[in-house]
Design a protein around this motif. Structure first.
Motif, PDB file in Angstrom:
ATOM      1  N   PHE A 105      19.249  -8.238  -8.175  1.00  0.00           N
ATOM      2  CA  PHE A 105      18.192  -7.245  -8.340  1.00  0.00           C
ATOM      3  C   PHE A 105      16.802  -7.783  -8.027  1.00  0.00           C
ATOM      4  CE2 PHE A 105      21.503  -5.319 -11.083  1.00  0.00           C
ATOM      5  CZ  PHE A 105      21.634  -4.139 -10.376  1.00  0.00           C
ATOM      6  N   LEU A 106      16.570  -9.073  -8.182  1.00  0.00           N
ATOM      7  CA  LEU A 106      15.238  -9.624  -7.936  1.00  0.00           C
ATOM      8  C   LEU A 106      15.091 -10.297  -6.578  1.00  0.00           C
ATOM      9  CD1 LEU A 106      14.239 -11.096 -11.411  1.00  0.00           C
ATOM     10  CD2 LEU A 106      13.663  -8.876 -10.425  1.00  0.00           C
ATOM     11  N   MET A 107      16.217 -10.642  -5.939  1.00  0.00           N
ATOM     12  CA  MET A 107      16.115 -11.351  -4.663  1.00  0.00           C
ATOM     13  C   MET A 107      16.827 -10.622  -3.529  1.00  0.00           C
ATOM     14  SD  MET A 107      16.647 -15.224  -5.948  1.00  0.00           S
ATOM     15  CE  MET A 107      15.741 -15.859  -7.332  1.00  0.00           C
ATOM     16  N   VAL A 108      18.103 -10.336  -3.696  1.00  0.00           N
ATOM     17  CA  VAL A 108      18.903  -9.778  -2.603  1.00  0.00           C
ATOM     18  C   VAL A 108      18.481  -8.343  -2.281  1.00  0.00           C
ATOM     19  CG1 VAL A 108      21.243  -9.127  -1.890  1.00  0.00           C
ATOM     20  CG2 VAL A 108      20.851 -11.285  -3.072  1.00  0.00           C
ATOM     21  N   LEU A 109      18.395  -7.486  -3.291  1.00  0.00           N
ATOM     22  CA  LEU A 109      18.059  -6.082  -3.057  1.00  0.00           C
ATOM     23  C   LEU A 109      16.665  -5.908  -2.460  1.00  0.00           C
ATOM     24  CD1 LEU A 109      19.372  -3.313  -3.380  1.00  0.00           C
ATOM     25  CD2 LEU A 109      18.329  -3.168  -5.642  1.00  0.00           C
ATOM     26  N   PRO A 110      15.623  -6.559  -3.014  1.00  0.00           N
ATOM     27  CA  PRO A 110      14.306  -6.421  -2.374  1.00  0.00           C
ATOM     28  C   PRO A 110      14.281  -6.953  -0.936  1.00  0.00           C
ATOM     29  CG  PRO A 110      14.034  -7.263  -4.587  1.00  0.00           C
ATOM     30  CD  PRO A 110      15.498  -7.270  -4.295  1.00  0.00           C
ATOM     31  N   MET A 111      14.977  -8.051  -0.673  1.00  0.00           N
ATOM     32  CA  MET A 111      15.008  -8.602   0.678  1.00  0.00           C
ATOM     33  C   MET A 111      15.732  -7.653   1.623  1.00  0.00           C
ATOM     34  SD  MET A 111      14.044 -10.840   2.784  1.00  0.00           S
ATOM     35  CE  MET A 111      13.446 -12.212   1.872  1.00  0.00           C
ATOM     36  N   ALA A 112      16.805  -7.024   1.169  1.00  0.00           N
ATOM     37  CA  ALA A 112      17.525  -6.060   2.013  1.00  0.00           C
ATOM     38  C   ALA A 112      16.636  -4.859   2.331  1.00  0.00           C
ATOM     39  CB  ALA A 112      18.806  -5.608   1.317  1.00  0.00           C
ATOM     40  N   LYS A 113      15.894  -4.376   1.323  1.00  0.00           N
ATOM     41  CA  LYS A 113      14.979  -3.253   1.571  1.00  0.00           C
ATOM     42  C   LYS A 113      13.875  -3.661   2.540  1.00  0.00           C
ATOM     43  CE  LYS A 113      15.678  -0.736  -2.726  1.00  0.00           C
ATOM     44  NZ  LYS A 113      15.061  -0.234  -3.958  1.00  0.00           N
ATOM     45  N   TYR A 114      13.347  -4.862   2.374  1.00  0.00           N
ATOM     46  CA  TYR A 114      12.295  -5.353   3.269  1.00  0.00           C
ATOM     47  C   TYR A 114      12.811  -5.449   4.698  1.00  0.00           C
ATOM     48  CZ  TYR A 114       9.121  -8.630   5.507  1.00  0.00           C
ATOM     49  OH  TYR A 114       8.271  -9.235   6.394  1.00  0.00           O
ATOM     50  N   LEU A 115      13.997  -6.026   4.878  1.00  0.00           N
ATOM     51  CA  LEU A 115      14.565  -6.162   6.225  1.00  0.00           C
ATOM     52  C   LEU A 115      14.874  -4.796   6.838  1.00  0.00           C
ATOM     53  CD1 LEU A 115      16.904  -9.256   5.728  1.00  0.00           C
ATOM     54  CD2 LEU A 115      14.679  -9.174   6.889  1.00  0.00           C
ATOM     55  N   ALA A 116      15.305  -3.827   6.013  1.00  0.00           N
ATOM     56  CA  ALA A 116      15.564  -2.478   6.530  1.00  0.00           C
ATOM     57  C   ALA A 116      14.264  -1.830   6.998  1.00  0.00           C
ATOM     58  CB  ALA A 116      16.236  -1.630   5.457  1.00  0.00           C
ATOM     59  N   LYS A 117      13.185  -2.013   6.229  1.00  0.00           N
ATOM     60  CA  LYS A 117      11.890  -1.464   6.639  1.00  0.00           C
ATOM     61  C   LYS A 117      11.416  -2.114   7.930  1.00  0.00           C
ATOM     62  CE  LYS A 117      10.044  -0.087   2.164  1.00  0.00           C
ATOM     63  NZ  LYS A 117       9.012  -0.338   1.142  1.00  0.00           N
ATOM     64  N   GLN A 118      11.597  -3.422   8.044  1.00  0.00           N
ATOM     65  CA  GLN A 118      11.202  -4.130   9.266  1.00  0.00           C
ATOM     66  C   GLN A 118      11.994  -3.611  10.458  1.00  0.00           C
ATOM     67  OE1 GLN A 118       8.442  -5.301   8.890  1.00  0.00           O
ATOM     68  NE2 GLN A 118       8.521  -7.516   8.762  1.00  0.00           N
ATOM     69  N   ALA A 119      13.297  -3.401  10.275  1.00  0.00           N
ATOM     70  CA  ALA A 119      14.138  -2.896  11.368  1.00  0.00           C
ATOM     71  C   ALA A 119      13.710  -1.478  11.751  1.00  0.00           C
ATOM     72  CB  ALA A 119      15.603  -2.915  10.957  1.00  0.00           C
ATOM     73  N   ALA A 120      13.370  -0.650  10.747  1.00  0.00           N
ATOM     74  CA  ALA A 120      12.926   0.719  11.036  1.00  0.00           C
ATOM     75  C   ALA A 120      11.597   0.704  11.788  1.00  0.00           C
ATOM     76  CB  ALA A 120      12.794   1.511   9.742  1.00  0.00           C
ATOM     77  N   ARG A 121      10.685  -0.173  11.373  1.00  0.00           N
ATOM     78  CA  ARG A 121       9.404  -0.288  12.082  1.00  0.00           C
ATOM     79  C   ARG A 121       9.613  -0.738  13.514  1.00  0.00           C
ATOM     80  NH1 ARG A 121       6.148  -3.409   7.385  1.00  0.00           N
ATOM     81  NH2 ARG A 121       5.759  -1.617   6.053  1.00  0.00           N
ATOM     82  N   LYS A 122      10.514  -1.712  13.691  1.00  0.00           N
ATOM     83  CA  LYS A 122      10.776  -2.220  15.039  1.00  0.00           C
ATOM     84  C   LYS A 122      11.389  -1.122  15.903  1.00  0.00           C
ATOM     85  CE  LYS A 122      13.029  -5.990  17.477  1.00  0.00           C
ATOM     86  NZ  LYS A 122      13.880  -7.166  17.381  1.00  0.00           N
ATOM     87  N   ALA A 123      12.320  -0.359  15.334  1.00  0.00           N
ATOM     88  CA  ALA A 123      12.951   0.725  16.088  1.00  0.00           C
ATOM     89  C   ALA A 123      11.927   1.803  16.433  1.00  0.00           C
ATOM     90  CB  ALA A 123      14.098   1.326  15.277  1.00  0.00           C
ATOM     91  N   ALA A 124      11.044   2.120  15.485  1.00  0.00           N
ATOM     92  CA  ALA A 124      10.015   3.125  15.761  1.00  0.00           C
ATOM     93  C   ALA A 124       9.056   2.636  16.834  1.00  0.00           C
ATOM     94  CB  ALA A 124       9.253   3.453  14.480  1.00  0.00           C
ATOM     95  N   LYS A 125       8.720   1.361  16.775  1.00  0.00           N
ATOM     96  CA  LYS A 125       7.818   0.780  17.781  1.00  0.00           C
ATOM     97  C   LYS A 125       8.466   0.801  19.162  1.00  0.00           C
ATOM     98  CE  LYS A 125       4.717  -3.172  18.058  1.00  0.00           C
ATOM     99  NZ  LYS A 125       4.403  -4.491  17.527  1.00  0.00           N
ATOM    100  N   GLU A 126       9.750   0.444  19.216  1.00  0.00           N
ATOM    101  CA  GLU A 126      10.464   0.469  20.497  1.00  0.00           C
ATOM    102  C   GLU A 126      10.591   1.897  21.014  1.00  0.00           C
ATOM    103  OE1 GLU A 126      14.138  -1.548  19.796  1.00  0.00           O
ATOM    104  OE2 GLU A 126      13.193  -3.522  19.845  1.00  0.00           O
ATOM    105  N   GLY A 127      10.808   2.862  20.101  1.00  0.00           N
ATOM    106  CA  GLY A 127      10.893   4.264  20.501  1.00  0.00           C
ATOM    107  C   GLY A 127       9.568   4.747  21.053  1.00  0.00           C
ATOM    108  N   ALA A 128       8.464   4.353  20.422  1.00  0.00           N
ATOM    109  CA  ALA A 128       7.136   4.731  20.917  1.00  0.00           C
ATOM    110  C   ALA A 128       6.873   4.083  22.267  1.00  0.00           C
ATOM    111  CB  ALA A 128       6.064   4.320  19.907  1.00  0.00           C
TER     112      ALA A 128
END
Length: 158
Positions: A105-128
């Protein structure tokens, strides 16, 4: 024909130690050992006494006798019988579950959410970027068509 010199034992060992994952693993082991001490202290200092408040003794002292009579000396060694110390197993299991929950709850879950946000930002940037490239391509096609139309109309006029 030149021979390539094989790296020596020391150079190979240094290269192995300087890899990022080895250093990360060493840091994780040290942090994990320190964290385990904290969790064990919480289990022994808080959870065991709470269980003892509902029972008759500390969690580590709960046991069953496989072969009677079970007699324990004051220092914790067995004098006679075969005791099954299930309380200490339960205490270790609680320590493990608490450690796993905190790590998740303090390490794995926040890191997974952070990496998902980074991947979404990267995908949005590539789409733009694709949209920009596509619109640039459309503009270039329009310019080409306009030039072709001008040339075509320029040749037909005398």
């Amino acid at each position: 024909m030149s021979e390539k010199k094989e790296p020596g034992l020391w150079e190979g060992f240094k290269a192995f130690l300087m890899r990022g994952n080895v250093v990360d693993l060493a840091v994780a082991v040290v942090i994990g050992a320190a964290f385990t001490n904290i969790v064990n202290s919480v289990v022994k200092g808080v959870i065991n006494p709470l269980v003892g408040a509902f029972g008759t003794k500390d969690l580590d002292h709960y046991s069953s006798c496989l072969k009677s009579p079970c007699v324990m000396k004051a220092d914790g060694t067995v004098e006679s019988g075969i005791p099954i110390m299930w309380g200490s197993v339960l205490s270790a299991t609680l320590s493990f579950v608490i450690t796993a929950a905190v790590v998740y709850f303090l390490m794995v879950l926040p890191m997974a959410k952070y990496l998902a946000k980074q991947a979404a930002r990267k995908a949005a940037k590539e789409g733009a970027q694709e949209v920009v490239e596509l619109s640039e391509l459309e503009v270039l096609k329009e310019i080409r068509d306009a030039l072709v139309a001008q040339r075509g109309s320029g040749h037909s006029e005398p």
